[in-house]
Scaffold this motif. Structure first.
Motif: not given
Length: 177
Positions: A54-73, A130-135, A137-140
């Motif tokens: 997570y620490a070494t991934t780019d912004t889009e990878g981090k966004r995808a990580f949170f989308e996965h947590l939000n959707r699949e978990m 990071d999550l707060l920054g993504f929120m 654009e993506q309030p979900n």
């Protein structure tokens, strides 16, 4: 300091050292592997890989990580509804246990397992930043943030604070501050 205090300080200040080949699986697969791991050693190694990845991934990878947590978990609403119905009709310890398990998103348990790695709490706090920054654009993603808030509130409470008097016998680094 006493011998016991030195020993405890060493235990709590230790850093996890991973000695092995880097796991190249995507973060989402590593998360699923951590959730299914049974052993402390393998779980700690996978958690370490997730945190480092997570620490070494780019912004889009981090966004995808949170989308996965939000959707699949997330909570399974159908399962929760069924368990609530069972608990309404029969308030047993077994039904209560099922209710509690169904009402908790898997991402909370994931965060707990990640936090077992020394130094992980600091990294989880940065993840939330990071999550707060993504929120914006993506309030979900607020559902995932609520889970971080819930866990941090239980981890960072006054009961865990240790207050010690500061005197001339305190370490120099503390006295300088």
């Amino acid at each position: 300091m006493s011998l016991l205090a030195d020993l405890l300080s060493t235990l709590f200040d230790r850093r996890y050292v991973f000695m092995g080949k880097r796991d190249e699986r995507p973060l989402t697969e590593l998360c699923n592997a951590l959730m299914s791991s049974q052993g402390d050693v393998s779980g700690a190694a996978i958690a370490h890989e997730i945190l480092d990845g997570y620490a070494t991934t780019d912004t889009e990878g981090k966004r995808a990580f949170f989308e996965h947590l939000n959707r699949e978990m997330d909570i399974d609403p159908e399962k929760l509804e069924s368990v609530v119905s069972s608990y309404k009709t029969e308030r047993t310890e077994a039904n209560y246990r099922k209710l509690v398990e169904a009402a908790e998103p898997k991402r909370q348990e994931l965060a707990r397992r990640l936090n077992q790695v020394p130094g992980a709490t600091h990294q989880l706090v940065h993840m939330r930043k990071d999550l707060l920054g993504f929120m914006k654009e993506q309030p979900n993603l607020a559902r995932t943030d609520l889970d971080f808030q819930h866990l941090f509130n239980s981890w960072f409470n006054r009961g865990f604070l240790v207050l010690r008097p500061i005197s001339w016998d305190s370490p120099a680094q503390i006295l300088e501050k």
